[in-house]
Design an enzyme around this catalytic site. Structure first.
Site, PDB file in Angstrom:
ATOM      1  N   HIS A 121       0.806  -1.229   0.000  1.00  0.00           N
ATOM      2  CA  HIS A 121       0.000   0.000   0.000  1.00  0.00           C
ATOM      3  C   HIS A 121       0.837   1.277   0.000  1.00  0.00           C
ATOM      4  CE1 HIS A 121      -2.885  -3.061   0.907  1.00  0.00           C
ATOM      5  NE2 HIS A 121      -2.355  -3.270   2.086  1.00  0.00           N
ATOM      6  N   CYS A 122       1.936   1.261  -0.729  1.00  0.00           N
ATOM      7  CA  CYS A 122       2.843   2.417  -0.805  1.00  0.00           C
ATOM      8  C   CYS A 122       3.351   2.838   0.572  1.00  0.00           C
ATOM      9  CB  CYS A 122       2.175   3.596  -1.513  1.00  0.00           C
ATOM     10  SG  CYS A 122       1.681   3.241  -3.213  1.00  0.00           S
TER      11      CYS A 122
END
Length: 167
Positions: A121-122
């Protein structure tokens, strides 16, 4: 001469990396421009103003608390984040123990037509902190237009997938 950013964050198209890419222009772009999001911003603001932030939060919190409570009853599902009674946004990171999050996200997409995000998720440092750096988590989120019936369907999908993959 290299530009030295004041703030660092996000890694754009290299979401599994801890550092910004070295090549231009990716080095200075922390993600893809959200053109549809920009186009829908005015309508979204109008809807929030019409409904009210408190009303929206209360609905999403009710769905989140219900989901967290029901997820805690499913053996082999690990949920990350604050305790059940701590108010939070309607985002639930979780894993089904013994499975690959990318595979589970694909099953949700292809079999149930439900979109969950799987991976880091970055935010690889956040995953390093919670101990999921190797595979990440699944991330589900709810909104104003979701219902308890949809949450029950989603919980049933989790149970079905778990039973099918790990028993």
């Amino acid at each position: 001469m290299e530009l030295a950013p004041i703030f660092h964050g996000g890694t754009g198209s290299h979401s599994e990396e801890k550092d910004q890419p070295k090549v231009r222009p990716s080095r200075y772009e922390s993600g893809t421009l959200n053109t549809p999001g920009i186009a829908g911003l005015s309508a979204g603001i109008d809807e929030v103003m019409k409904r009210g932030v408190e009303t929206i939060f209360e609905h999403e919190w009710m769905l989140t608390k219900y989901s967290l409570d029901k997820l805690s009853d499913i053996d082999g599902v690990t949920v990350f984040g604050p305790d059940l009674n701590v108010e939070r946004l309607a985002v639930i990171p979780f894993i089904i123990d013994g499975t690959d999050v990318q595979e589970i996200a694909m099953i949700f997409d292809q079999h149930y037509q439900v979109a969950l995000r799987g991976g880091l998720h970055c935010a690889p440092l956040a995953h390093e902190t919670i101990g999921t750096i190797e595979g990440g988590t699944l991330r589900a989120s709810f909104g104003l237009y979701n219902t308890l019936e949809e949450i029950d369907q989603w919980l049933g999908m989790i149970k079905e997938i778990k039973e099918g993959l790990v028993g």
